[in-house]
Scaffold this active site. Structure first.
Site, short mmCIF file in Angstrom:
data_model
loop_
_atom_site.label_atom_id
_atom_site.label_comp_id
_atom_site.label_asym_id
_atom_site.label_seq_id
_atom_site.Cartn_x
_atom_site.Cartn_y
_atom_site.Cartn_z
N THR A 112 0.90 -1.13 0.00
CA THR A 112 0.00 0.00 0.00
C THR A 112 0.95 1.19 0.00
O THR A 112 2.08 1.08 0.46
CB THR A 112 -0.89 0.04 1.26
N SER A 114 1.56 3.76 1.63
CA SER A 114 2.20 4.28 2.83
C SER A 114 2.98 3.21 3.58
O SER A 114 3.33 3.38 4.74
CB SER A 114 1.13 4.88 3.77
N CYS A 115 3.27 2.08 2.93
CA CYS A 115 3.98 0.98 3.56
C CYS A 115 5.31 1.46 4.15
O CYS A 115 6.10 2.10 3.48
CB CYS A 115 4.25 -0.12 2.54
N GLY A 116 5.53 1.16 5.42
CA GLY A 116 6.80 1.51 6.03
C GLY A 116 6.83 2.88 6.65
O GLY A 116 7.81 3.25 7.28
#
Length: 299
Positions: A112, A114-116
């Site tokens: 997605t 905004s991963c991380g």
């Protein structure tokens, strides 16, 4: 592409009666997004509007912000070792002279967007990288009654949901409540990317006088996508996350959750909601009573 739905055999049990019949399901397949030929991200999506999805994803990541920055978007021919085009790999070529920012090109992610990311670093990253800060001047002023009507309009336009019951939707409305666009996808973040990507290719960014409505909850990444597209108001039929509220407060986004009938919660940006205070309500009631009294005395 035409793989939005697929048919599968299912056993139905209704009040103890057993029958076998085919069922219509929403399709879910991976989409690999490449940037200038280099793998960037993989997302699970419902096939369809893939070019808009790729463009919207790049807007949300801060790679592009204007339609002229894209030279081409194509499916990769011979996407498999035996040369078959799966229509699951898209390559976005930027226009000559467009500088690729320092993004996660080296981390081939299952994603997605905004991963991380987390916490304060996430808020700072969105605030400092958006090309289209929330800047509706004068600000939108939306009546609660107008907002209350939007979920029904969204639901009435969900054509594939009616056949499958398994899709999220995102819709753009004008400040007067006109439905401007709607997209469905197995992932709500993909549905928003498809909306934003279509607006990019139509040269309509920033979406500075629009309302974004999403089915389900309002996560940080959906608030991020709204901010990156310059959308001043995000409404959801379910709850927001704490980080989504923090991002809305940080960037000036109006965030509405639990939008169900006449009820809603406003978590940030309440200046865009035409709220009537208790004092104003009492003053209006008193004025009404005085007018009625004058009417009676004049008879």
């Amino acid at each position: 592409m035409g793989r939005v739905t697929e048919r599968r055999r299912t056993i139905r049990i209704r009040d103890g009666a057993v029958s076998t019949r085919p069922d219509t399901l929403v399709a879910e397949e991976p989409l690999e997004i490449r940037l200038n030929g280099r793998p960037l991200a993989i997302t699970m999506r419902t096939p369809g509007d893939d070019f808009a999805l790729a463009a919207g994803f790049l807007v949300s990541e801060g790679v592009i912000g204007e339609g002229h920055e894209v030279q081409s978007i194509v499916y990769c021919a011979g996407a498999t070792a035996d040369g078959v085009n799966t229509y699951n790999v898209v390559d976005v070529r930027l226009a000559p002279g467009v500088v690729v920012p320092d993004i996660t090109l080296e981390r081939n992610v299952y994603t997605t967007s905004s991963c991380g990311l987390c916490g304060k670093a996430s808020l700072d990253a969105v605030r400092t990288t958006t090309r289209h800060p929330v800047a509706d001047t004068p600000p939108l002023r939306v009546e609660p009654a107008l907002l209350s009507a939007l979920p029904d309009r969204l639901r009435a336009s969900q054509q594939v949901f009616d056949r499958t019951g398994g899709l999220h939707a995102a819709a753009l409305f004008s400040e007067t409540g006109e439905l401007m666009d709607i997209r469905e996808d197995v992932g709500r973040h993909n549905a928003v990317d498809k909306l934003v990507g279509r607006a990019l290719t139509d040269h309509r960014l920033p979406l500075s006088r629009t309302i974004l409505l999403v089915s389900g909850r309002a996560s940080f990444e959906l608030a991020q996508k709204a901010v990156m597209a310059g959308i001043p108001m995000l409404a959801a039929v379910s709850a927001p996350s704490s980080l989504a509220v923090d991002l809305a407060a940080e960037t000036g986004l109006t965030l509405v959750g639990f939008l169900r009938g006449p009820s809603m919660n406003v978590y940030a940006g309440e200046h865009r909601i035409a709220l009537e205070t208790k004092a104003e309500s009492e003053a209006q009631a008193e004025a009404g009573r005085a007018e009625a009294s004058r009417a009676v005395s004049s008879r």
